[in-house]
Design an enzyme around this catalytic site. Sequence first.
Site, PDB file in Angstrom:
ATOM      1  N   SER A   1      -2.810  -7.957   5.701  1.00 18.17           N
ATOM      2  CA  SER A   1      -2.540  -9.153   6.536  1.00 18.17           C
ATOM      3  C   SER A   1      -3.610 -10.377   6.669  1.00 18.17           C
ATOM      4  CB  SER A   1      -2.471  -8.709   8.152  1.00 18.17           C
ATOM      5  OG  SER A   1      -1.279  -7.607   8.037  1.00 18.17           O
TER       6      SER A   1
HETATM    7  N1  SAH Z   1      -1.831  -3.398   8.987  1.00  9.89           N
HETATM    8  C1  SAH Z   1      -1.924  -3.473   7.158  1.00  9.89           C
HETATM    9  C2  SAH Z   1      -0.672  -4.344   6.975  1.00  9.89           C
HETATM   10  C3  SAH Z   1      -0.267  -3.837   5.709  1.00  9.89           C
HETATM   11  S1  SAH Z   1       1.360  -4.554   5.089  1.00  9.89           S
HETATM   12  C4  SAH Z   1      -3.326  -3.927   6.876  1.00  9.89           C
HETATM   13  O1  SAH Z   1      -4.016  -4.311   7.789  1.00  9.89           O
HETATM   14  O2  SAH Z   1      -3.481  -3.981   5.771  1.00  9.89           O
HETATM   15  C5  SAH Z   1       2.750  -3.425   5.702  1.00  9.89           C
HETATM   16  C6  SAH Z   1       2.404  -1.779   5.378  1.00  9.89           C
HETATM   17  O3  SAH Z   1       3.703  -1.413   5.997  1.00  9.89           O
HETATM   18  C7  SAH Z   1       2.564  -1.592   3.921  1.00  9.89           C
HETATM   19  O4  SAH Z   1       1.510  -1.067   3.462  1.00  9.89           O
HETATM   20  C8  SAH Z   1       3.846  -0.880   3.794  1.00  9.89           C
HETATM   21  O5  SAH Z   1       3.920   0.046   2.933  1.00  9.89           O
HETATM   22  C9  SAH Z   1       4.148  -0.427   5.392  1.00  9.89           C
HETATM   23  N2  SAH Z   1       5.280   0.032   5.533  1.00  9.89           N
HETATM   24  C10 SAH Z   1       6.616  -0.698   5.439  1.00  9.89           C
HETATM   25  N3  SAH Z   1       7.512   0.146   6.018  1.00  9.89           N
HETATM   26  C11 SAH Z   1       7.003   0.985   6.352  1.00  9.89           C
HETATM   27  C12 SAH Z   1       7.451   2.192   7.203  1.00  9.89           C
HETATM   28  N4  SAH Z   1       8.799   2.541   7.543  1.00  9.89           N
HETATM   29  N5  SAH Z   1       6.646   3.246   7.758  1.00  9.89           N
HETATM   30  C13 SAH Z   1       5.260   3.029   7.507  1.00  9.89           C
HETATM   31  N6  SAH Z   1       5.025   2.162   6.687  1.00  9.89           N
HETATM   32  C14 SAH Z   1       5.736   1.129   6.356  1.00  9.89           C
END
Ligand code: SAH
Length: 221
Positions: free
Chosen positions: A69
């Site tokens: 993010s």
């Molecule tokens: N908080 C993270 C943002 C990553 S982007 C950071 O600091 O890097 C969002 C993430 O959510 C991705 O890795 C994706 O695989 C995950 N994601 C999407 N759907 C999901 C679900 N149903 N359960 C758990 N994770 C999920």
Amino acid sequence: MQHDIQGIGMTSQRTRDRLVERLREKGIRNERVLEVMRTTPRHVFMDEAMAHRAYEDTALPIGHGQTISQPYIVARMTELLLEHGVPDTVLEVGTGSGYQSAILARLVPKVYTVERIQALLTRARECHRLLKLHNIYSKHSDGSWGWPEHAPYPAIMVTAAPETTPPSLLQQLAVGGRMIIPVGSVSGAQTLKLITNTGNGFEEQTLDAVRFVPLLDGSVR
Ligand code: SAH
């Protein structure tokens, strides 16, 4: 993952200080949040090829079609979650790179985080170990179901966007608890929502327009 915590050149402390100045200009006010953003190396959570861009205020690819993010969004969501005091625990849905959970872990006693892509979770855990963040508990699963064993949570942060708020997450929000979640379609508009469990129902506040990767069903290796 980058093992050089200290960083040089484009990943140096000076570069990080400049990012924090930018966050301040954009309206982040919580000094504890700013300090933790200043002293947590974001480049550690990224591939070597991307590390030189770690302190730009943008979302960046981390593989598997996912992104780390944008620092401003990380700071903003963290600040909102902590607005009325520090919760004992936070549930994060979407561990991704592990950067957001690292920021949270330095501000609250205990962080639970759930990720659906095993490969990302493995890397995030390595980063947390490298930074000696031992108060992060993580699980490989579909986070739409939350993590019922440790519920209810005084704070929930969702970092991938569902089209509507998953009911299980609402159920796992403690009375008085706050959930910060981007809601909307992938192609269309998403908005950041702050949902409070009043005890008599859920109060919803609509905040900034945002852009997150979608919250997807099921889990994958
Ligand atoms: N908080 C993270 C943002 C990553 S982007 C950071 O600091 O890097 C969002 C993430 O959510 C991705 O890795 C994706 O695989 C995950 N994601 C999407 N759907 C999901 C679900 N149903 N359960 C758990 N994770 C999920």
